[in-house]
Design an enzyme around this catalytic site. Structure first.
Site, mmCIF file in Angstrom:
data_model
loop_
_atom_site.group_PDB
_atom_site.id
_atom_site.type_symbol
_atom_site.label_atom_id
_atom_site.label_comp_id
_atom_site.label_asym_id
_atom_site.label_seq_id
_atom_site.Cartn_x
_atom_site.Cartn_y
_atom_site.Cartn_z
ATOM 1 N N LYS A 1 1.452 16.627 -9.500
ATOM 2 C CA LYS A 1 2.317 16.404 -10.652
ATOM 3 C C LYS A 1 3.293 17.565 -10.855
ATOM 4 O O LYS A 1 4.428 17.359 -11.301
ATOM 5 C CB LYS A 1 1.480 16.152 -11.910
ATOM 6 C CG LYS A 1 0.711 14.833 -11.862
ATOM 7 C CD LYS A 1 1.625 13.636 -11.600
ATOM 8 C CE LYS A 1 0.881 12.327 -11.587
ATOM 9 N NZ LYS A 1 1.762 11.152 -11.360
ATOM 10 N N ASP B 1 0.861 -1.183 0.000
ATOM 11 C CA ASP B 1 0.000 0.000 0.000
ATOM 12 C C ASP B 1 0.893 1.227 0.000
ATOM 13 O O ASP B 1 1.615 1.488 0.968
ATOM 14 C CB ASP B 1 -0.904 -0.035 1.233
ATOM 15 C CG ASP B 1 -1.825 1.164 1.324
ATOM 16 O OD1 ASP B 1 -1.731 2.070 0.469
ATOM 17 O OD2 ASP B 1 -2.632 1.207 2.267
ATOM 18 N N TYR C 1 -4.666 16.521 -8.287
ATOM 19 C CA TYR C 1 -3.799 15.769 -9.196
ATOM 20 C C TYR C 1 -2.744 16.692 -9.816
ATOM 21 O O TYR C 1 -1.545 16.381 -9.816
ATOM 22 C CB TYR C 1 -4.647 15.123 -10.291
ATOM 23 C CG TYR C 1 -3.870 14.271 -11.257
ATOM 24 C CD1 TYR C 1 -3.531 12.957 -10.936
ATOM 25 C CD2 TYR C 1 -3.471 14.761 -12.498
ATOM 26 C CE1 TYR C 1 -2.823 12.162 -11.824
ATOM 27 C CE2 TYR C 1 -2.760 13.972 -13.387
ATOM 28 C CZ TYR C 1 -2.444 12.677 -13.043
ATOM 29 O OH TYR C 1 -1.739 11.898 -13.926
ATOM 30 N N ASN D 1 5.486 5.025 -10.225
ATOM 31 C CA ASN D 1 4.385 5.116 -11.167
ATOM 32 C C ASN D 1 3.009 5.218 -10.519
ATOM 33 O O ASN D 1 2.119 5.859 -11.051
ATOM 34 C CB ASN D 1 4.416 3.895 -12.092
ATOM 35 C CG ASN D 1 3.132 3.736 -12.877
ATOM 36 O OD1 ASN D 1 2.854 4.488 -13.802
ATOM 37 N ND2 ASN D 1 2.318 2.751 -12.495
#
Length: 253
Positions: A160, A61, A156, A88
């Site tokens: 990033k 996890d 998100y 990833n």
């Protein structure tokens, strides 16, 4: 390109999408790949799609620091070294108005997309700097969102952008240990995460309309990761963008 035989790679989120594509590309290039994710059955499916004997499935996890530590302990105990890490695993938040995004959802995205790569990179540094031959390569999964956001994507997109900072800082700090760090920014790879781009009304655009968007085979990303991984450690791809050629990113409208 360096010889990958007997080299060890670790891919997080290896059970689906880009993680699976990268894992298969690395296995086919000769790496033994530690496949990591939450669902063992998906990891085992990735393993079956690759060459026999070139993978090890380990569930973990990515929101648990203890699970991440145990993962890297397993890698070191099993193989004694780590040559490539592909950070990833990631997630997004539901597309809601900015002011309505719950703090819990924000924190979940940050924990998965930013804190987990930070912790994995720390553990990789500890292994790579002491092994012989010394050094290794870390590749971070960025996004087109690291350049330009979509509507209602604050969590998100913020992570990033932060990954770009992590890539630069860890690349600088890794120099003394012969650790090279790079990032692949991905746009519209055909994975379960982007199925919404071609189903129903499509995805929301900045002008308020919705439309279907072109996608590309995730194998293109996997091959790019394998290329970056295979470079000698005196060369590095700091940033690479792999995107669907006709996606609405370059230009206006």
């Amino acid at each position: 390109m360096t010889e990958a035989t007997n080299k060890i790679a670790l891919v997080t989120g290896a059970g689906t999408g880009v993680g699976r594509a990268a894992s298969l590309a690395l296995m086919n290039a000769g790496y033994t790949v530690v496949l990591t994710g939450r669902r063992l059955e998906m990891l085992e499916e990735t393993a079956r799609l690759g060459p026999a004997g070139k993978s090890l499935c380990v569930t973990a996890d990515m929101t648990s620091p203890a699970a991440i530590a145990a993962l890297f302990d397993k890698v070191k105990a099993t193989y004694g070294r780590l040559d490539v890490l592909f950070n990833n695993a990631g997630m997004g938040a539901p597309p809601v108005n900015f002011e309505d995004l719950p703090l819990e959802q924000w924190q979940a995205v940050v924990n998965t997309n930013l804190t987990a790569p930070f912790l994995c990179t720390q553990h990789a540094f500890r292994i790579m700097k002491d092994q012989k031959p010394r050094g290794g390569r870390i590749i971070n999964n960025g996004s087109i969102s690291a350049h330009a956001p979509r509507p209602f994507s604050a969590a998100y997109t913020s992570t990033k952008h932060a990954i770009t900072g992590l890539t630069k800082a860890s690349n600088l700090d890794g120099r003394m240990y012969d650790i090279a760090v790079g990032q692949v920014d991905i746009g519209n790879a055909a994975t379960p995460m982007t199925d919404r781009m071609v189903n129903g009304p499509g995805v929301l655009q900045p002008d308020g309309t919705t439309k279907h968007e072109p996608r590309m085979d995730a194998k293109a990303v996997g091959d790019a990761v394998a290329y970056m991984a295979g470079l000698p450690l005196d060369a590095n791809v700091l940033f690479m963008t792999v995107m669907a050629t006709k996606m609405p990113f370059v230009g206006r409208g």
